[in-house]
Write a protein that holds these residues in place. Structure first.
Motif, PDB file in Angstrom:
ATOM      1  N   LEU A 168       1.254  -1.212  -0.032  1.00  0.00           N
ATOM      2  CA  LEU A 168       0.427   0.165   0.449  1.00  0.00           C
ATOM      3  C   LEU A 168       1.093   1.238  -0.148  1.00  0.00           C
ATOM      4  N   ASP A 171       5.745  10.720   3.805  1.00  0.00           N
ATOM      5  CA  ASP A 171       6.627  11.982   4.768  1.00  0.00           C
ATOM      6  C   ASP A 171       7.022  12.044   5.345  1.00  0.00           C
ATOM      7  N   LYS A 202       1.944   7.634   7.699  1.00  0.00           N
ATOM      8  CA  LYS A 202       1.150   6.948   7.345  1.00  0.00           C
ATOM      9  C   LYS A 202       0.822   6.678   5.114  1.00  0.00           C
ATOM     10  N   VAL A 203      -0.211   8.023   4.941  1.00  0.00           N
ATOM     11  CA  VAL A 203      -1.244   8.195   4.246  1.00  0.00           C
ATOM     12  C   VAL A 203       0.131   8.562   3.018  1.00  0.00           C
ATOM     13  N   PHE A 204       0.633   9.968   3.853  1.00  0.00           N
ATOM     14  CA  PHE A 204       1.582  10.280   2.438  1.00  0.00           C
ATOM     15  C   PHE A 204       2.618  10.059   2.132  1.00  0.00           C
TER      16      PHE A 204
END
Lengths: 739, 335
Positions: free
Chosen positions: B226, B279, B275-277
């Motif tokens: 992911l 960075d 977690k999502v981006f």
């Protein structure tokens, strides 16, 4: 696309391994002997036709010439006679060895005998090979002229609408060229694996990118980065361009070994270390051997001393017309281009000459109409003669100015970029030779009679000196006595100098502005446009400071410095851990500092700063070897046009600010859009997974959400958890004996 | 808040686990003793004595009743959390590198080392979550890793799959009922060992940390990658924070190279990534050796890291940590 040398014969490919081993004895022992016999013969043509009586006289005369390059005897010369008992104008000569024959063909070919006759000397085997019947066409065939192919625009990169500068990065095995985009990741233009084998270099005006291979060097240019030229110099180590990119010098530490029939190099280059090439034609102009610096070949323990080579050994005058090389302690040889002939057929004898430097621009001198090239040299004290610094004008070889100096241990020559001044940094020892001090002898080249100004207020040793490019100011770094074998390098001081304010156009005396003490700095990097300077500490283990100075600060000026033509201000101090290299971009807008794996393997990467010392970008690049800005050629605008631009700077800057803002906004917008998309994707994925999880739980007969989670949700709704801590402290402890 | 330094171990840390309520921290090190600490103030509550070799791994069940440990003395042990009594010892032919309870605590897996002619295995035991109960002597099932030994393993949601990370950089999915290998995906660079595998709170996805200097977020049901978090140093451990969408990565230069470099060059920092981006958001310094393990509080209130230097550092997150949000996240929260 990897660069290739497919047209060249594969040289010894793996030279690295046996580079340090001396095979010469083995080679001598096992070398295949050339075929005995005809190889030792030469044919001399162009001799005078003589009757039989004078034949022996002519042979005797010839022998004298022939024995200068090898050994031959009278009976080894065969001069056939024709029916009229006259010689035919040619002779066959046998030498003792084929090598001598080769040497004779090389040395004696084209040597005049008298006014009417010139010897034409060839190897017999060559005549056999090239001149045999059938080898030469009877009919003349005109050479085929290749159709004209238009070259790519070599200066295409200057047309960037935002005037962005390029730099090349060599990391690992890859070389890439990038466009600087300030804070943004640089835009990659081209990236090739194994583009070079040892390093990359830009030509001085940025036209070509030079790659260095075991077989030679290659030049790349144009928007498609095609190969422009190839210079076959086996095992080349170093490359140097002439200032206007017309010529190229290549050097290899091992003498060139040319086999007969080499497509590019001729026997002329055999045994040479340097080759000077014409960039336009790709042809070798002349080749030279390395001149070793005087000094013992072995040290006290008998080990061979590693000789330092002088680089560049061949120094170019500013207009590409002359190239000069010094034979240390003796003379300077100046060669005229493009013919590469020795100027006036002789070297300039300068007893004891230690170093020389050409003026970096054609000097303009007061009262002189025809501007000539100028170089500065110095000689040490020899016997009772004082040390001397001289300026010589070329091609007239007129000595423009000399100055005598005493107690000199060393001198360094520093030209200002426009050749307005040359500063001779003289390290002087006291009578007892115990302490050192430095004097600066500044020659004002532009002024009438070349007056010399001496700055002798410096107590310590100057370890670094740099003129402001296109300016009149300079920075120097001094250090106290260097103690041997100390781990910590001594503290240094940074001093700034500028001319005094005087009335009119003249430039006043050089005055000290300020000294910053207790620094570790050891390097000076001026902006190529002047005014700003970075004083840095490089190659150090302890300190990594970069000080950004402005010499024309627009704020208030201290009262004590009001008579000076500078207003010194420290703008910023940056810190780049492990910095090894610092370079300004050609426009003086940005500074890139890098930590190269060639020096150490720690945190290799680069930083980009603007001229004020604000860090714009920091990137870690694994196995970074080099990062080099692409230079720019001098501007094509006239002085008036430049003035006009400077006048309207405000309006231009308004446009630039708008552009910057727009770019920033659009970049931000793009990032926000991108993030929004990623977040939505993530949430969608979570929703689908949670859905599946709920279904699975139902199947297993479990409640939809785990019990604890539900409980947690309740707890979170409350005040949070209380932690009760009981601290027990023993205040006193006594022991009583109960009898 | 200032971090709390737990100075109880004499050798380098190997694993840290929070209890399900987040009040206790369990830690193991190469010094043969497992410790339990209060999360709130760092006081040591007790120790678990018995192992004869370096401890590699620890886990506690969801009800904080049973503690499992694995060690280099070729045993895995089960302990009473409260009394510190050893309840059960399972002997193996080789060292036990990783133990983990399933989310309901009724199953325990143990990853054994490949050595001395024995292949690496994953042994699964049925557990009765009761201090008094007699535990089974033999594993219910043993998965043998023929290709590349497993280095780490864990249970997915509802104990449906066993996910294992391998020495060759790949990750496998096994059916937890039959032990059949369902999937094997090379997610990390080839031959770059997977050093850690930790779960998201609902065990539907996990994060793997590898020697190849990256951590990857991977879905449990199909082993789809992911997210990828690249760093500049080999990673030993990674975890996913609840509450906030971050991941914490820990690593540093290999222990054997450390003596030749300063702490600055060793990169001994805990790194926070979004977690999502993907960075990098920040780093926390403090250790003077590589981080061997990081663990996050189950309610996302803090985290603990254990280093090669023998210390555990417990950090409680402050308000700004919770307030930090990307503009788009804030936008989303308002909606």
């Amino acid at each position: 696309m990897a660069p290739s040398f497919q047209d060249l014969p594969p040289e010894e490919e793996h030279y690295d391994e046996d580079e340090d081993i001396d095979f010469s004895d083995l080679r001598e022992q096992y070398e295949v002997r050339l075929e005995e016999g005809l190889d030792a013969f030469i044919v001399i043509d162009g001799l005078p036709v003589v009757p039989e009586e004078s034949k022996s006289k002519l042979i005797k005369f010839l022998l004298r010439k022939l024995n200068t390059v090898g050994k031959t005897r009278e009976d080894a010369i065969f001069m056939p006679l024709n029916d009229q008992k006259k010689s035919e104008g040619f002779a066959f000569v046998e030498y003792e060895t084929p090598e001598q024959a080769i040497a004779a063909a090389r040395a004696l070919h084209g040597v005049p005998l008298d006014k009417k006759h010139t010897m034409l000397v060839n190897k017999l085997t060559d005549i056999d090979r090239y001149g045999r019947e059938g080898r030469v066409d009877e009919e003349y065939k005109p050479p085929v002229i290749e159709p004209f192919v238009e070259k790519e625009h070599l200066r295409w990169w200057l047309g960037d609408p935002h005037a962005r500068d390029q730099f090349a990065i060599y990391r690992g095995d890859n070389v890439g060229v990038y466009l600087n985009r300030k804070k943004e990741a640089p835009e990659n233009i081209v990236d090739r694996q194994h583009w070079t084998e040892s390093f990359v270099q830009w030509s001085p005006q940025g036209t070509y990118l030079i790659s260095v291979h075991a077989q030679g060097v290659q030049l790349w240019a144009g928007p498609n980065w095609t190969r422009q030229k190839r210079f076959a110099h086996p095992f080349v180590n170093l490359v140097d361009f002439s200032p206007n990119e017309n010529y190229l010098v290549t050097w290899s530490h091992r003498p060139i070994h040319v086999d007969e029939g080499h497509p590019v190099l001729s026997m002329e280059e055999d045994g040479k270390n340097y080759i000077i090439w014409d960039v336009a034609t790709g042809k070798a102009l002349r080749s030279f051997q390395t001149i070793d610096l005087p000094g013992p070949a072995v040290d006290e323990a008998g080990n061979p001393v590693k000789k330092k080579i002088q680089w560049p050994a061949f120094k170019w005058s500013a207009d590409d017309k002359y190239v000069a090389r010094m034979t240390q302690g003796q003379s300077i040889s100046i060669y005229e281009l493009p013919r590469m002939n020795l100027l006036d057929k002789t070297s300039i004898k300068i007893d004891g000459v230690m170093d020389f430097e050409w003026a970096p621009a054609t000097p303009q001198r007061d009262g002189i109409k025809n501007y000539e090239q100028l170089f500065c040299y110095w000689t040490p004290e020899i016997g009772s003669n004082p040390a001397k610094v001289g300026l010589m004008s070329i091609p007239s070889k007129e000595i423009v100015r000399t100055r005598n100096l005493f107690n000199v241990s060393d001198a360094k020559l520093h030209w200002q970029s426009q050749s307005k001044y040359v500063c001779v940094k003289v390290d002087r020892h006291s009578k007892s030779k115990k302490s050192l001090a430095t004097n600066l002898e500044i020659f004002r080249v532009k002024e009438k009679g070349v007056p010399v100004e001496v700055v002798d207020s410096i107590k310590d040793t100057v370890i670094n000196f740099a003129w402001e490019p296109k300016g009149d100011r300079f920075v120097l770094i001094t250090t106290a006595e260097v103690l041997a074998n100390t781990a910590v390098p001594p503290k240094t001081s940074v001093s700034f100098f500028c001319p005094e304010k005087v009335k009119g156009q003249a430039i006043g005396n050089f005055k000290h502005i300020r000294t910053i003490e207790k620094k570790n700095s050891n390097a000076i990097y001026w902006s190529p446009k002047g005014r700003f300077v970075v004083v840095a500490t490089v190659h150090s283990q302890q300190s990594f400071e970069l000080d950004f100075w402005d010499l024309d600060y627009e704020g208030e000026k201290p009262e004590s410095e009001k008579d000076l033509t500078a207003n010194l201000q420290l703008m910023a101090t940056a810190d780049h851990y492990g910095v090894t290299d610092v370079e300004w971009d050609p426009t003086g807008r940005y500074v890139v500092t890098s930590a190269s794996i060639w020096k150490h393997a720690v945190e290799n990467g680069y930083h980009i700063y603007d001229f004020k010392g604000t860090q714009l970008r920091e990137e870690h690049v694994e196995r970074l070897k080099q990062i080099v800005w692409r230079p720019r050629p001098p501007t094509l605008l006239t002085k008036e046009e430049q003035k006009q631009i400077r006048k309207n700077l405000r309006e231009y800057s308004k446009i630039f600010e708008e552009e910057d803002q727009y770019e920033l906004d659009s970049a931000n917008f793009a990032i926000v859009e991108h993030r929004r998309r990623i977040l939505d994707e993530w949430l969608a994925w979570r929703a689908s997974v949670e859905e599946e999880l709920r279904a699975d739980r139902k199947e297993e007969g479990l409640p939809e959400t785990p019990k604890e989670d539900a409980a947690d949700a309740d707890a979170d709704a409350g005040e949070g958890a209380f932690v009760e801590e009981i601290v027990e402290e023993i205040i006193d402890e006594t022991e009583e004996i109960v009898s | 808040m200032r971090p709390i330094l737990l100075q109880g171990h004499e050798r380098s840390l190997t694993q840290i686990k929070f209890s399900h309520d987040g009040d206790l921290i369990f830690s193991t090190a190469k010094d043969q003793v497992a410790c339990v600490w209060f999360y709130a103030n760092g006081e040591r509550l007790g120790t678990y004595h018995g192992h004869q070799g370096a401890l590699w791994t620890v886990d506690v069940d969801a009800t904080t009743t049973l503690l499992a440990t694995g060690a280099a003395d070729n045993t895995a042990r089960l302990w009473d959390v409260k009394s510190g009594k050893c309840l059960k010892t399972w002997e193996f032919p080789t060292a036990v590198k990783r133990v983990e309870f399933s989310d309901d605590g009724t199953q325990l897996l143990a990853v054994t080392e490949k050595r001395m002619g024995y292949l690496g295995t994953i042994a699964v035991f049925d557990i009765k979550v009761d201090v008094e109960a007699e535990q089974s002597d033999t594993p219910r099932m043993t998965i043998t890793c023929e290709e590349s030994k497993a280095t780490v393993a864990g249970w997915s949601y509802l104990g449906k799959y066993i996910i294992a990370g391998h020495e060759d950089g790949s990750i496998s999915q096994y059916d937890s009922k039959t032990g059949e290998q369902l999937l094997n995906v090379l997610v990390h660079e080839s031959d770059m060992q997977v050093n850690d595998l930790q779960w998201a709170p609902d065990r539907t996805y996990f994060i793997s940390a590898s020697k190849d200097k990256t951590a990857k977020l991977i879905s449990a049901r199909d082993l789809q990658i992911l997210k990828t978090y690249p760093t500049d140093t080999p990673l030993n451990s990674a975890c996913i924070t609840p509450k906030k969408d971050f991941v914490i990565l820990g690593g540093g230069q290999a222990a054997m190279d450390v003596t030749t470099t300063s702490s600055r060059q060793g990169k001994f920092e805990a790194r926070f990534y979004h977690k999502v981006f993907e960075d990098e958001i920040g780093r926390v310094r403090g250790h003077f050796g590589p981080l061997n393990t990081v663990a996050v509080h189950p309610k996302g209130q803090g985290y603990a890291s254990g280093g090669e230097d023998g210390y555990v550092r417990v950090h409680h997150f402050d308000k700004p940590y919770f307030d930090f949000m990307y503009e788009v996240e804030r936008e989303h929260a308002r909606r």
